[in-house]
Design an enzyme around this catalytic site. Structure first.
Site, PDB file in Angstrom:
ATOM      1  N   HIS A 201      -4.793 -11.082   4.548  1.00 53.48           N
ATOM      2  CA  HIS A 201      -5.740 -12.119   4.971  1.00 53.48           C
ATOM      3  C   HIS A 201      -7.180 -11.772   4.597  1.00 53.48           C
ATOM      4  O   HIS A 201      -8.062 -12.623   4.669  1.00 53.48           O
ATOM      5  CB  HIS A 201      -5.620 -12.402   6.472  1.00 53.48           C
TER       6      HIS A 201
ATOM      7  N   ASP B  26       1.273  -9.278   5.886  1.00 52.62           N
ATOM      8  CA  ASP B  26      -0.191  -9.146   5.924  1.00 52.62           C
ATOM      9  C   ASP B  26      -0.652  -7.849   5.278  1.00 52.62           C
ATOM     10  O   ASP B  26      -1.526  -7.159   5.797  1.00 52.62           O
ATOM     11  CB  ASP B  26      -0.710  -9.245   7.361  1.00 52.62           C
TER      12      ASP B  26
ATOM     13  N   GLY C 291     -13.230  -7.245  11.257  1.00 55.09           N
ATOM     14  CA  GLY C 291     -13.798  -6.398  10.210  1.00 55.09           C
ATOM     15  C   GLY C 291     -13.061  -5.083  10.082  1.00 55.09           C
ATOM     16  O   GLY C 291     -13.099  -4.436   9.041  1.00 55.09           O
ATOM     17  N   ASN C 292     -12.373  -4.674  11.184  1.00 50.07           N
ATOM     18  CA  ASN C 292     -11.522  -3.489  11.129  1.00 50.07           C
ATOM     19  C   ASN C 292     -10.233  -3.755  10.357  1.00 50.07           C
ATOM     20  O   ASN C 292      -9.507  -2.823  10.026  1.00 50.07           O
ATOM     21  CB  ASN C 292     -11.141  -3.022  12.538  1.00 50.07           C
ATOM     22  N   SER C 293      -9.937  -5.025  10.088  1.00 53.91           N
ATOM     23  CA  SER C 293      -8.692  -5.371   9.410  1.00 53.91           C
ATOM     24  C   SER C 293      -8.574  -4.623   8.087  1.00 53.91           C
ATOM     25  O   SER C 293      -9.479  -4.662   7.260  1.00 53.91           O
ATOM     26  CB  SER C 293      -8.634  -6.871   9.152  1.00 53.91           C
TER      27      SER C 293
ATOM     28  N   GLY D 178      21.134 -11.924   4.762  1.00 62.56           N
ATOM     29  CA  GLY D 178      22.136 -12.982   4.667  1.00 62.56           C
ATOM     30  C   GLY D 178      22.853 -13.231   5.973  1.00 62.56           C
ATOM     31  O   GLY D 178      24.033 -13.603   5.990  1.00 62.56           O
TER      32      GLY D 178
END
Length: 460
Positions: A102, A132, A206-208, A265
């Site tokens: 992101h 992510d 912002g730590n992402s 599956g």
């Protein structure tokens, strides 16, 4: 009190391994805190500035031979530029960086700034919105500081950790805490859906993409999100485990630009207390198989509907997201040892980790101008298509992969499974072409959408 202080400092001192802890030898060692550890790890954590160009909204009359000229520009908007701020972690000397999808996944321009203010342009090698995660390559990067990945399956609740990132764009910041939970699934906000490490180390916007490290300076997770009603840190943060990051790096090195997950599956449900009682289990554990595709590697290995899966490679699985995580960590073309419970008997079975097969061939094609829905792109439903569009294992027919010029106007959506057109059953893309070529004045399309049958009618 002094003994308690000495014990805590012993745990914090980074020069010591877990097997070699000792009493601090000087007042300097007692007061030094996390500083040596931060000096060691912080240079490998970077700030990321990404520029994303969002397309404008098109006019609803675009492409219409009559109204487009009269309503030129009506309802349309100009493309807009969106700036994204986040963090990343360098994983190799030549500039392989991991961050969140992101943050950089849709960026057209990425700038990476190191703690010593060196700047590099970067490009995305591999990205995956569901996990992510994104893997970047710094342009011209060489002899860079980097962090080593730790086996995140050996992380324990209560371990001391540091979170390093760029919260709110104020600059590189370090916060401390402990591992407060493991095997958190479906709890994080944002785009990530999966299996997380939980920490109380403060994590803010912002730590992402930043680092969650242990007391040896090894990377145990990538900070991805927080659980908060206000948007600020409440001491519940989530990190993507390092073992999954390792698989992303491996696939990026092999040249893949999208993450390939092993295909199960099958469909299953967690075994709760009531289900455990009905199955005669002492404890609620594992996943009950409720559906199984004929080409599933589990079916080929001998599993059946009604079996309970309790472990993958010796690790517990108690939810579908944990199952996906364990298979992803095992890696493509690997063999995972799966523990099965059937009628009170427990056994281990080896299951090959494979991608969803394109069998029968999906045969993608785009409808021509001689049909009533020109430009509509479709493909036959098979395991590969099921996995891509998250379709039920029982789905049959063709799936809509692009709406073309008029698909949206009649109510079609990407991912719809076309079952029938004017009462003619649809089994392959060629059936759709035939049914939509001179079909008559009225057309009725039956589709399967999110498990529900929907009927669409329009006049040609």
């Amino acid at each position: 009190m002094l003994r308690a202080l000495i014990f805590v400092v012993v745990l914090l001192f980074p020069a010591l391994s877990w097997a070699e802890t000792r009493v601090p030898q000087s007042q300097a060692e007692i007061s030094i805190g996390f500083a040596p550890l931060v000096r060691q790890a912080a240079p490998a954590v970077v700030n990321i500035y990404a520029r994303i160009v969002r397309p404008g909204r098109a006019s609803p009359f675009q492409g219409d031979p009559f109204f487009e000229e009269f309503f030129r520009g009506f309802g349309s908007t100009q493309p807009r530029v969106q700036n994204s701020l986040g963090s990343g972690v360098i994983l190799s000397r030549d500039g392989i960086v991991v961050s969140n999808f992101h943050v950089v996944g849709q960026a057209t321009d990425i700038r990476v700034v190191l703690s010593d203010r060196r700047e590099y342009s970067a490009r995305v090698l591999l990205g995956d919105q569901e996990s992510d995660l994104a893997i970047l390559q710094l342009e011209g990067g060489q002899d860079l500081p980097y962090l080593s990945l730790r086996d995140s399956d050996r992380v324990e609740v209560g371990e001391l950790v540091l979170a390093i990132g760029n919260p709110f764009g104020v600059g590189q910041t370090v916060s401390s805490g402990i591992i407060s939970g493991l095997a958190r699934s479906g709890a994080a906000s944002g785009t990530g859906r999966g299996y997380f490490i939980q920490t109380d180390a403060p994590i803010n916007p912002g730590n992402s993409g930043g680092a969650l490290i242990d007391m040896n300076g090894d990377l145990i997770g990538i900070n991805t999100s927080i659980l908060s009603r206000s948007g600020g840190s409440n001491g519940i943060g989530f990190a993507i485990p390092a073992n999954l990051v390792a698989q992303f790096v491996k696939q990026a090195a092999l040249g893949s630009d999208s993450f390939q997950r092993p295909w199960a599956g099958m469909a299953g449900q967690p075994v709760d207390a009531d289900l455990a009682a009905s199955l005669g289990l002492g404890l609620p554990q594992g996943i009950l198989i409720s559906d199984l595709h004929a080409l599933s590697p589990f079916a080929l290995a001998g599993f059946q509907v009604g079996d309970v899966i309790t472990h993958v490679d010796g690790r517990e699985v108690n939810s579908p997201s944990e199952m996906v995580f364990r298979m992803s960590v095992a890696g493509l073309d690997a063999t995972a040892r799966v523990t099965r419970l059937r009628m009170g008997e427990v056994g281990d079975i080896d299951v090959r980790m494979i991608v969803a097969p394109d069998d029968p061939p999906s045969d993608p094609r785009r409808l021509g101008e001689d049909t009533v829905l020109p430009g509509l792109a479709i493909a036959r439903v098979n395991p590969a298509v099921m996995a891509r569009y998250n379709l039920p294992l029982s789905a049959q027919g063709v799936v809509v992969i692009d709406l073309g010029q008029f698909g949206a106007r009649i109510g079609l959506r990407q991912g719809d499974v076309v079952l029938a057109i004017n009462d003619t059953r649809i089994e392959a893309p060629r059936d759709t072409e035939r049914a939509l070529t001179r079909p008559g004045r009225s057309v009725r399309i039956e589709v399967l959408r999110q498990g529900q049958r929907v009927s669409l009618r329009f006049r040609t």
